[in-house]
Design an enzyme around this catalytic site. Sequence first.
Site, PDB file in Angstrom:
ATOM      1  N   GLY A  11       0.833  -1.206   0.000  1.00 53.30           N
ATOM      2  CA  GLY A  11       0.000   0.000   0.000  1.00 53.30           C
ATOM      3  C   GLY A  11       0.866   1.253   0.000  1.00 53.30           C
ATOM      4  CG  LEU A  15      -2.930   9.195   4.742  1.00 55.88           C
ATOM      5  CD1 LEU A  15      -2.478  10.591   4.363  1.00 55.88           C
ATOM      6  CD2 LEU A  15      -4.289   9.275   5.445  1.00 55.88           C
ATOM      7  CE1 TYR A 137     -11.089  -0.324   6.063  1.00 57.60           C
ATOM      8  CE2 TYR A 137     -11.658   0.697   8.159  1.00 57.60           C
ATOM      9  CZ  TYR A 137     -10.733   0.423   7.172  1.00 57.60           C
ATOM     10  OH  TYR A 137      -9.450   0.895   7.303  1.00 57.60           O
TER      11      TYR A 137
HETATM   12  O1  GFB Z   1     -14.173  10.946   8.215  1.00 53.42           O
HETATM   13  P1  GFB Z   1     -15.547  10.426   8.001  1.00 53.42           P
HETATM   14  O2  GFB Z   1     -15.974  10.266   6.597  1.00 53.42           O
HETATM   15  O3  GFB Z   1     -15.746   9.044   8.672  1.00 53.42           O
HETATM   16  O4  GFB Z   1     -16.617  11.406   8.704  1.00 53.42           O
HETATM   17  P2  GFB Z   1     -15.929   8.495  10.177  1.00 53.42           P
HETATM   18  C1  GFB Z   1     -16.519  11.914  10.016  1.00 53.42           C
HETATM   19  C2  GFB Z   1     -17.650  12.859  10.329  1.00 53.42           C
HETATM   20  O5  GFB Z   1     -17.516  14.035   9.527  1.00 53.42           O
HETATM   21  C3  GFB Z   1     -19.092  12.361  10.114  1.00 53.42           C
HETATM   22  C4  GFB Z   1     -18.772  14.416   9.001  1.00 53.42           C
HETATM   23  O6  GFB Z   1     -19.884  12.819  11.195  1.00 53.42           O
HETATM   24  C5  GFB Z   1     -19.512  13.092   8.830  1.00 53.42           C
HETATM   25  O7  GFB Z   1     -20.898  13.302   8.748  1.00 53.42           O
HETATM   26  N1  GFB Z   1     -18.566  15.193   7.765  1.00 53.42           N
HETATM   27  C6  GFB Z   1     -18.937  16.494   7.587  1.00 53.42           C
HETATM   28  C7  GFB Z   1     -18.025  14.758   6.604  1.00 53.42           C
HETATM   29  N2  GFB Z   1     -18.669  16.905   6.354  1.00 53.42           N
HETATM   30  C8  GFB Z   1     -18.095  15.849   5.707  1.00 53.42           C
HETATM   31  C9  GFB Z   1     -17.602  15.677   4.376  1.00 53.42           C
HETATM   32  O8  GFB Z   1     -17.648  16.567   3.516  1.00 53.42           O
HETATM   33  N3  GFB Z   1     -17.077  14.453   4.082  1.00 53.42           N
HETATM   34  C10 GFB Z   1     -17.003  13.430   5.011  1.00 53.42           C
HETATM   35  N4  GFB Z   1     -16.439  12.263   4.652  1.00 53.42           N
HETATM   36  N5  GFB Z   1     -17.507  13.569   6.261  1.00 53.42           N
HETATM   37  C11 GFB Z   1     -14.721   6.538   9.072  1.00 53.42           C
HETATM   38  C12 GFB Z   1     -15.135   5.121   8.750  1.00 53.42           C
HETATM   39  O9  GFB Z   1     -15.671   6.972   9.926  1.00 53.42           O
HETATM   40  O10 GFB Z   1     -13.484   6.637   9.744  1.00 53.42           O
HETATM   41  C13 GFB Z   1     -14.025   4.291   8.267  1.00 53.42           C
HETATM   42  O11 GFB Z   1     -16.191   5.194   7.819  1.00 53.42           O
HETATM   43  C14 GFB Z   1     -12.740   4.509   9.036  1.00 53.42           C
HETATM   44  O12 GFB Z   1     -14.417   2.969   8.353  1.00 53.42           O
HETATM   45  C15 GFB Z   1     -12.431   5.966   9.170  1.00 53.42           C
HETATM   46  O13 GFB Z   1     -12.805   3.920  10.308  1.00 53.42           O
HETATM   47  C16 GFB Z   1     -11.155   6.252   9.944  1.00 53.42           C
HETATM   48  O14 GFB Z   1     -14.918   9.067  11.112  1.00 53.42           O
HETATM   49  O15 GFB Z   1     -17.345   8.630  10.601  1.00 53.42           O
END
Ligand code: GFB
Length: 315
Positions: A11, A15, A137
């Site tokens: 990988g 990142l 996941y």
């Molecule tokens: O980082 P994220 O996508 O994943 O989202 P998780 C974290 C939080 O940010 C959630 C909010 O509450 C989203 O609703 N958020 C706000 C956003 N605006 C945005 C945006 O524009 N994009 C995204 N992506 N989120 C992930 C897991 O969880 O964390 C994976 O799905 C993994 O499996 C990863 O463990 C580290 O922190 O919720």
Amino acid sequence: MEKQSKIYVAGHRGLVGSAIIRHLQEKGYNNIIYRTSHELDLRNQVSVIQLFEQEKPDYIFLAAAKVGGILANATYPAQFLYDNLMIQSNVIEAAKEFGTKKLVFLGSTCIYPKMAPQPLKENYLLTGELESTNEPYALAKIAGIKMCSSYNKQYGTEFISVMPTNLYGPNDNFNLETSHVLPALMRKIHKAKINKEEAVTIWGSGTPLREFLHVDDMASACVYLMENCTFEQIGEFVNIGTGKELTIRELAETICEIIGFDGELRFDSTKPDGTPRKLTDVTKLHELGWHHKIELKEGVQDTYKWYLENVNEHE
Ligand code: GFB
């Protein structure tokens, strides 16, 4: 690890993998091997065995995985389960067969139950239901932890597992559909500033709490644990984080300050919040002798500089 030991970083374009390579090179390791996913499909066992026959790596950082933010996890659950199970099973089994001295398996703190007490201690694993948005996941990563510890017990291998909190930094994915929150907000806020927009839309309520670790710290922790700590000392796995959290709203405000955007923050409640809180307990990590160095503001500044130099599409 000797400076000339053969180290396979699976990988290496991602990142974490790219940060591990930078860190290993800075420390003088000079026999690092890697393959792009075009050269080697890690989901294919025959191809993985061929790599091990050719290279017989002494040490492995297993950072190859299908990853993504909350929406990617919800949109591609089958791929998150299948790809991750296949990649980790093939590499772990080959590492055992070809006598790899030590392997570091990377997971994520989404392995913990959605409503686990906070901060998350390692022994809360499998004590409750998982967060639904990333259950496939998380299940794959839990299987990876159990594979490493089971192989150690049955075959006497030295495979250790590390569970990082949310990571960010250079080489992150800035695609708004599939990325994690920090790079997504950086891109949205940058674009709003350049286009002189009056507001930025943030998914969910802005109230979930998250912890963020710069990927250079993550790479340093992985190499430190590889160099210094055994499975016996670590146990089944160890959390890697800062032990500090903030709300998604506070994260957005921090990024706005660094980028220099003073418009409005709007919240889109049609998008999921995910787990309400996910703070690691880093007691074990500190006892093992490693501590993070990069605080969030400094890390976001560094990442924004990288973004401007490498991703900025003049929006
Ligand atoms: O980082 P994220 O996508 O994943 O989202 P998780 C974290 C939080 O940010 C959630 C909010 O509450 C989203 O609703 N958020 C706000 C956003 N605006 C945005 C945006 O524009 N994009 C995204 N992506 N989120 C992930 C897991 O969880 O964390 C994976 O799905 C993994 O499996 C990863 O463990 C580290 O922190 O919720």
